[in-house]
Structures are given as C-alpha cells and as structure tokens.
Scaffold this motif. Structure first.
Motif, PDB file in Angstrom:
ATOM      1  N   LYS A 286      47.505  45.752  27.793  1.00 43.39           N
ATOM      2  CA  LYS A 286      47.960  44.554  27.063  1.00 43.39           C
ATOM      3  C   LYS A 286      48.485  43.500  28.033  1.00 43.39           C
ATOM      4  N   THR A 287      49.246  43.930  29.032  1.00 39.65           N
ATOM      5  CA  THR A 287      49.753  42.982  30.033  1.00 39.65           C
ATOM      6  C   THR A 287      48.596  42.262  30.711  1.00 39.65           C
ATOM      7  N   VAL A 288      47.557  43.029  31.059  1.00 40.31           N
ATOM      8  CA  VAL A 288      46.389  42.450  31.734  1.00 40.31           C
ATOM      9  C   VAL A 288      45.642  41.517  30.789  1.00 40.31           C
ATOM     10  N   ASP A 289      45.361  41.984  29.572  1.00 46.66           N
ATOM     11  CA  ASP A 289      44.607  41.169  28.614  1.00 46.66           C
ATOM     12  C   ASP A 289      45.343  39.875  28.282  1.00 46.66           C
ATOM     13  N   ASP A 290      46.666  39.954  28.156  1.00 42.76           N
ATOM     14  CA  ASP A 290      47.458  38.748  27.869  1.00 42.76           C
ATOM     15  C   ASP A 290      47.386  37.764  29.039  1.00 42.76           C
ATOM     16  N   PHE A 291      47.486  38.288  30.258  1.00 40.99           N
ATOM     17  CA  PHE A 291      47.419  37.439  31.455  1.00 40.99           C
ATOM     18  C   PHE A 291      46.057  36.753  31.546  1.00 40.99           C
ATOM     19  N   LEU A 292      44.980  37.536  31.383  1.00 42.02           N
ATOM     20  CA  LEU A 292      43.634  36.963  31.484  1.00 42.02           C
ATOM     21  C   LEU A 292      43.364  35.992  30.332  1.00 42.02           C
ATOM     22  N   LEU A 582      37.430  35.078  36.109  1.00 44.88           N
ATOM     23  CA  LEU A 582      37.849  35.576  34.792  1.00 44.88           C
ATOM     24  C   LEU A 582      36.706  36.303  34.097  1.00 44.88           C
ATOM     25  N   HIS A 583      35.492  35.803  34.268  1.00 39.60           N
ATOM     26  CA  HIS A 583      34.336  36.490  33.671  1.00 39.60           C
ATOM     27  C   HIS A 583      34.262  37.927  34.182  1.00 39.60           C
ATOM     28  N   PHE A 584      34.386  38.106  35.487  1.00 40.03           N
ATOM     29  CA  PHE A 584      34.343  39.455  36.056  1.00 40.03           C
ATOM     30  C   PHE A 584      35.504  40.302  35.518  1.00 40.03           C
ATOM     31  N   GLY A 585      36.711  39.710  35.511  1.00 40.96           N
ATOM     32  CA  GLY A 585      37.896  40.448  35.092  1.00 40.96           C
ATOM     33  C   GLY A 585      37.862  40.834  33.627  1.00 40.96           C
ATOM     34  N   ILE A 586      37.420  39.920  32.775  1.00 43.89           N
ATOM     35  CA  ILE A 586      37.389  40.187  31.329  1.00 43.89           C
ATOM     36  C   ILE A 586      36.270  41.170  30.990  1.00 43.89           C
ATOM     37  N   PHE A 587      35.109  41.026  31.650  1.00 40.04           N
ATOM     38  CA  PHE A 587      34.024  42.000  31.455  1.00 40.04           C
ATOM     39  C   PHE A 587      34.505  43.406  31.834  1.00 40.04           C
ATOM     40  N   ASP A 588      35.163  43.496  32.977  1.00 41.89           N
ATOM     41  CA  ASP A 588      35.693  44.773  33.464  1.00 41.89           C
ATOM     42  C   ASP A 588      36.625  45.405  32.427  1.00 41.89           C
ATOM     43  N   MET A 589      37.541  44.612  31.888  1.00 44.56           N
ATOM     44  CA  MET A 589      38.474  45.151  30.894  1.00 44.56           C
ATOM     45  C   MET A 589      37.745  45.528  29.601  1.00 44.56           C
ATOM     46  N   HIS A 614      28.375  33.375  29.875  1.00 43.47           N
ATOM     47  CA  HIS A 614      28.064  32.112  29.194  1.00 43.47           C
ATOM     48  C   HIS A 614      29.296  31.588  28.446  1.00 43.47           C
ATOM     49  N   GLU A 615      29.989  32.483  27.756  1.00 40.82           N
ATOM     50  CA  GLU A 615      31.143  32.071  26.947  1.00 40.82           C
ATOM     51  C   GLU A 615      32.331  31.647  27.810  1.00 40.82           C
ATOM     52  N   ILE A 616      32.560  32.353  28.914  1.00 38.68           N
ATOM     53  CA  ILE A 616      33.761  32.105  29.718  1.00 38.68           C
ATOM     54  C   ILE A 616      33.535  31.027  30.770  1.00 38.68           C
ATOM     55  N   SER A 617      32.423  31.130  31.509  1.00 40.95           N
ATOM     56  CA  SER A 617      32.210  30.180  32.614  1.00 40.95           C
ATOM     57  C   SER A 617      31.682  28.840  32.117  1.00 40.95           C
ATOM     58  N   TYR A 652      42.443  40.625  41.540  1.00 41.61           N
ATOM     59  CA  TYR A 652      42.188  39.456  42.387  1.00 41.61           C
ATOM     60  C   TYR A 652      42.956  38.240  41.877  1.00 41.61           C
ATOM     61  N   LEU A 653      43.058  38.113  40.553  1.00 40.70           N
ATOM     62  CA  LEU A 653      43.782  36.979  39.969  1.00 40.70           C
ATOM     63  C   LEU A 653      45.285  37.243  39.917  1.00 40.70           C
ATOM     64  N   SER A 654      45.685  38.460  39.549  1.00 44.45           N
ATOM     65  CA  SER A 654      47.129  38.727  39.476  1.00 44.45           C
ATOM     66  C   SER A 654      47.749  38.749  40.868  1.00 44.45           C
TER      67      SER A 654
END
Length: 718
Positions: A286-292, A582-589, A614-617, A652-654
């Motif tokens: 949840k912490t990660v998803d909220d941050f992203l 973010l695309h990489f990070g959100i896909f990963d999660m 497509h949606e994120i970038s 990488y982002l955090s």
C-alpha cells in the motif's frame, strides 16, 4: 593522480584463470566444504547449547570464505568471451543456488538458529551488526518455508524456489547471448552520426545484403538510431524489433510470475509483493502503490504538456502530428534539446573522451571521499599477481584495474580493487552495472579482507582516429555506476552479508543517484571535460584532418556556453522520463499483487505491459495504428524484474526521494565540500546494510527524510 608509494597492496587481486572444468570442480568443492560444516555443527551442537558463537558465527564466516570464489564463478557468464566458460558459469550458479535453497530449508539448522534467536533476544553482549545478522537469518529461514509444516506443501515450496532460480539464470543468459539485429540501406539510417554507421558491419558483396549495414540491438547502435535517424519507419522497425529480441523469455517471465504468487500464498502472504516488500523500507505494498499513484497523478498533467510541445515540433518537421509515437520520442526530445536549448550532443561528446572522463570522475572521488586511485599497468600487475602474470588478473584485455587507497588524511590504508570493463562484445552483459567480485569483511583472526568490484558497461569502442566519446547521459550513467563501485569499495562491515551495496533494494540506488547531481554542476562538468583533439599529437592531427582548413581548434575544456546548455536541460521533458519509470514500477507492482492466483495465471503480461505504457506514459505505440496491444514483449527484455528487482522497481523512484533530500540538504551549496564528503562516506557508505537503512539516513540528515526536495526538483511540489 596518486603517487607511487601507494602501489604495493597488502592483498593480491583475484585471479581469472578458470577453465570450464575448474569452475565446476571449484563449485563442487565449495559446496561440499560448506555442507560438511553444516553437518558438523548440527552433529556437535544441540538446540539447548546453541549460541551465536557456535552456530551463526561459523556459518557467517563460511559465507565470507565462499563469497571470495562464488561471486567470480558466477561473474564469468556476464563477461567471458568463451561460450563454454559462460555455460559453465551458468551451470555453477545453478548448482550454488540449489545448494543455497537446500541449506536454507534445513530444519535441523533452523532449530539451532531459532534456539539462539529466542535465547539472545535480550542479550546485550552481541554487537549491533551481529544482532542484525541473527534477526535477518532467523527471518530468512521462515521466509524460505520453514514456517510451513513438513510435507507436500513444503516440498512444493522448495521445488518452486529451485525452478525460480533456474528461470532467472536462463532469462539473463538469453539476454546476454542475444545476437539480434537488422539490415538497413544507408539511406534508411539518414541522420545517424557517421561515427556510428561507419562502425556497423557491412553486407558482403554478392549477397542479398550487399551495400547494407547490420544494426544490432546493443546500446551503442540502438540509442543513436532512436535519437538521430530521420526515417520514422526505421525508428519504428528498430523499436518493435528490440521489444521482440528475446521472445524465448516470454514464457519464462510468465512462469516466474505464477510461481512467485504460488510460493507467497504457501507462506501465508496474499501475494508476492507483500512478501517481498515486508523487509524493505516501504514495508507494505500500500505504501508503494500510494507513492506511485500520487506521483503519477502529479506528473500526468506535465507529461501531456510536454507531449503537446513535442507534437508541435513534429508538425513543423513532418506536417502531421496527430499521433506522438514511442519511436518519435527520443528523436524529437533530442531535436528539441538541439533547437530550443542549443544542446549539441555530438559537440558535447567531443569534450567527454571516455578515458579522461574516468580520470576526472576518480579525481572527484579522491577529493570528496579521501581516496587515491592507482591504475595498475602491466608491470605493476606482474609484481602483485600471485602467478607473476599480470594478465591473470584480467578476464579480458580491455579491462582496466586500479588499486584504491585512503589518502594521507584518511590514514593511507589500502581500500580494495576497482575494475572497469567498458566496451560491448559478444556474450557480454548488455547494460551498465556494478558487480561485486569479492566483498570485504573481518576475517576469523580479526584482520580485514579487502573488496574487489567491477563496472561492466557498453560504451562505444575507440577507433585509430578517434577515442571513445560519451554523450552527457552516458557520463551520468558512468558516474552512477562508479557510485555503486565506491559504495562497494569503502564499505566497512564485519560480515560479507552486509557489505557495500547489500542494502534493501529501495535504498540501494540512493547513494549513486545522489552522485549523479555532480554531472549537472557547472564546475564539475568543466573539470570532467577535455576536448579529444588535445589528448595527443596523433588525435590532434586526426581532428585537423576531419575539420575544415580554416577551423580553429576547440578549447581544451568545455566552454561555458556549452556547459550552460547542458545544465538548463536537466529537467526538460522530465515528466515524460519519470512517467516511463512509473510505467515500469506500476507494471511490476500490478503483476506481483494479483487479486487471486487464477488472475495471474490468466494474465497476458505482454498486453498488460503495453497497455499500461500507453496509459501511463501517454505515448502511442503500434496499438494506436490498430495493431492491438500484443505487438511487443518488453517484459521479456527487462532483466530487472527477473533478477532481483521484482516488486522492487519502485525503488528507483523512492531512492530518488532520499538521494535528492541528501544532496539538497548537504551538498547543493558546495558539492566538493570535503568535510561533508567524508562524513557521507563514513555515515552512509561505510555502513552498507549493517544497520537499518532508515537509521543511516536519519544519522546523515539529522532528521527523518522528506519528499519536499524531490517534488520541488521535479517542479510538482504542492
């Protein structure tokens, strides 16, 4: 750089003289020795009498000894030119991983560790690092399935862990061995710099490819085409082909997702992400998803604005800007930097010859951290090699090696060895990374064992008439990886387990990301730069031959106007860059926290990867041309998610939050403040993973870390 008095290290460097047979024999010997130790301790020590010194300490010391050989045994698969040696390295790594899984699932050992853990929870005799080792090891056995009752479920868990190890090794091997490419007519590569096209393999006369050029998917070929090729169709073909270059990995990636989810559920976790993040700084998905999610919301408006500006530029070039494609972005981003910001990447690269850039970077680290680097030439290597042959210290003739020392202010002691392997070749790891070859630790007799670390990169090779020249983004990459190398070198831990970059994954990038800021500081850009025509009389002559007769030789250091053109572009199209991350990070999660196991079994990872991009970038792919989302398999080329960054790419982002906070708070006013540099070395880098990383940050900052500087830097602070 450093004086000759530093040139006799107290510890010889590692040797790279293995053969395929010796590699496998060494692996079997190491495994047998370790297993014998485990069996002996289980036989000699009962749970009632188990103590840290009789159980945990000998196991940790065995890990220390093993690591001096096992890291190198596994390293060959990333760098050797001998396919048989690479194969043996891969086989050896699989044997070591299988043994590691067996050892970490031994109930008889866990009973001893559990007994020590329960006895010593309140024991103040243990030093903090040993207590951390005890806690991590105890938790590690539980996370390896020893909380599952013995029987079919635990057996299945072990089977999954072994298969996941196999999948990871095979996936990365496929990427390293990848030999793909495409033939193009020279006209199809219009705009690509001649120093790139001039080095491409040419089709043989009398064949169907006569007059054509062979473009590989290695970075020195791939990136210049994406940035400079005027032919949009060529850029499209290259991008799509690159996303499909390792399609044998599609099934491996999907199998890994399904098995990870099954293993997590066997342990009682709702998904793999919960299992993985529990021990990281973030603690919960949840912490990660909220941050992203928050970052995505903040960045999206800026990304759309950036696309509109880039579309305007595309329209002036082509008359049509209805769509802005993935294969457009690097090209128009580069064009915008050149036209609107007078950023001439080719001209800038002339001031960053690879070797002088390395020398300049090492000089920065010398001044900042109190270090001294001594390049070991053939004669020096012959003197210190255990075999008397300096070449036995290298795995390839291109490799450079340095002995690293503390300067006089830091005590003049030996620090370790730094290796640089900088150019692409067949079978070599294809990205840029730092590999620990031998960690540092305190030996059983109380002496220090010094580390050896290697940078493996893929920068263009020099030619007889021109040195290897770096684009500014390559300078940043090199500095970043050197940052990991310095972290690895200056670490001072008791156990190899916590040495250097062996921190939690959502902190490990922070020290290197912080150092990237030096590449955007005018004084440091000036210090790093030297025009290649000033390197030698031969290069001066070569430059003269390539320049016009009336052209004046450029200044030795980069002129201020060129430096300013770099600095003012630091955040141009930054939202789009971070949306890509973010695309990489959100896909990963997303692929690691499915609602049910059936959901991950049914997932089409390729479609999800492209749909999310497509949606994120906000960039159009072939799906915008009616081809659907199954056109490419980018996840099959994405080594991070199979090689340790699973449910961790967000790091990488955090980490950037922490790195920006450290830089702004301590170094922004004076990046070369040696006092603060040494404090950073001793407070952050030396600690490695030997204490809680949040505690390390708080000790350095004098407070809890804050997101304020990160959001301010991105221009999205609330």
């Amino acid at each position: 750089m450093a004086s000759a008095k530093y040139k006799k290290p107290p510890q010889p460097p590692p040797l790279f003289t293995h053969t395929p047979d010796s590699l496998l024999k060494d692996t079997v010997r190491i495994i047998n020795q370790s297993k014998a130790l485990q069996d002996r301790i289980v036989k000699d020590v009962s749970p009632e009498h188990a103590e840290f010194q009789s159980v945990l300490q000998p196991f940790a010391q065995d890990d220390d000894r093993m690591s001096l050989e096992t890291h190198i045994i596994g390293f060959y698969q990333a760098v050797s030119t001998d396919a048989k040696l690479r194969d043996a390295s891969t086989e050896a790594e699989k044997k070591m991983d299988d043994f590691g899984i067996e050892a970490s699932m031994r109930e008889d050992i866990f009973k001893l560790v559990d007994s020590v853990f329960k006895k010593q929870q309140d024991d103040q005799k243990l030093d903090p690092e040993s207590r951390r080792l005890l806690e991590k090891d105890h938790k590690g056995y539980i996370r390896m399935g020893l909380g599952i009752p013995a029987g079919p479920k635990r057996d299945r868990f072990k089977e999954i862990k072994k298969r996941l190890s196999e999948l990871s090794i095979t996936f990365q091997k496929n990427l390293n061995e990848e030999q793909g490419g495409m033939w193009f007519a020279p006209r199809e590569l219009e705009g690509v710099p001649s120093d790139v096209t001039g080095d491409l393999k040419k089709g043989d006369e009398g064949t169907e490819h006569a007059g054509q050029l062979w473009l590989t998917f290695k970075y020195p070929d791939l990136f210049p085409v994406q940035k400079y090729c005027k032919n949009a169709e060529t850029r499209r073909k290259v991008l799509v082909a690159n996303e499909n270059k390792c399609n044998q990995n599609i099934a491996l990636f999907k199998e890994a997702l399904v098995l990870r989810d099954e293993a997590a559920r066997l342990l009682g976790y709702p998904n793999h992400a919960t299992f993985r993040i529990e021990d990281k700084m973030a603690k919960t998905p949840k912490t990660v998803d909220d941050f992203l999610g928050d970052l995505r919301e903040r960045l999206a408006p800026g990304g759309l604005k950036e696309i509109e500006k880039l579309k305007e530029l595309k329209k002036t070039e082509t008359g049509d800007a209805d769509k802005y494609f993935l294969w457009d972005h690097r090209f128009y981003d580069t064009l915008m930097l050149e036209r609107d910001f007078q950023l001439d990447q080719q001209k800038i690269a002339e001031y960053f010859p690879l070797q002088t850039s390395i020398d300049g970077m090492l000089k920065i680290f010398e001044e900042l951290f109190g270090l001294a680097f001594v390049k070991l030439e053939a004669e020096d290597r012959n003197k210190i090699s255990e075999t008397g042959k300096g070449d036995d210290m290298l795995w390839h003739p291109d490799v450079q090696v340095f002995s690293v020392w503390d300067d006089e202010g830091e005590g003049s002691g030996f620090v370790g060895y730094l290796y640089l392997d900088l150019h692409p070749r067949d079978g070599k790891y294809g990205h840029a990374a730092n590999f620990n070859l031998q960690p540092g630790f305190i030996t059983e007799n109380g002496t220090r064992r010094y580390p050896a670390t290697a940078l493996v990169c893929n920068f263009s090779k020099p030619t007889p008439k021109k040195p290897s020249l770096l684009k500014h983004d390559e300078v940043v990459t090199l500095f970043h990886e050197l940052g990991h190398g310095i972290h690895d070198l200056v670490s001072r831990t008791i156990y190899s387990r916590f040495h250097g970059t062996a921190t939690v994954r959502d902190f490990v990038e922070a020290p290197s990301q912080m150092l990237e800021n030096w590449c955007w500081t005018p004084s440091q850009i000036k210090a790093l730069s030297q025009h290649w025509s000033h390197l030698s009389p031969e290069y001066s002559q070569a430059w003269r031959e390539s320049a016009g007769p009336d052209e004046k030789q450029p200044e030795a250091s980069m002129p201020d106007d060129l430096i300013q053109s770099i600095v003012k572009t630091q955040h141009v199209n930054d939202a789009l860059f971070n949306l890509r991350q973010l695309h990489f990070g959100i896909f990963d999660m997303m692929v690691h926290e499915p609602s049910t196991h059936e959901a991950i079994e049914e997932l089409d990872a390729s479609v999800k990867f492209n749909q999310l991009r497509h949606e994120i970038s906000k960039l159009d792919g072939p799906e915008a041309m009616g081809e659907g989302y199954a056109w490419g398999n980018g996840q099959a080329t994405f080594g991070h998610l199979i090689g340790g960054y699973d449910a961790g790419y967000y790091g990488y982002l955090s980490s950037q939050v922490y790195s920006t906070d450290m830089f702004y708070s301590v170094f922004k006013k004076d990046p070369m403040n040696a006092k603060e540099g040494r404090r950073y070395r001793h407070t952050v880098l030396e600690k490695g993973g030997s204490q809680d990383e949040m505690e390390t940050l708080k000790q350095f900052l004098g407070r809890e870390p804050s997101t304020e500087a990160f959001y301010k830097e991105l221009g999205i602070s609330s």
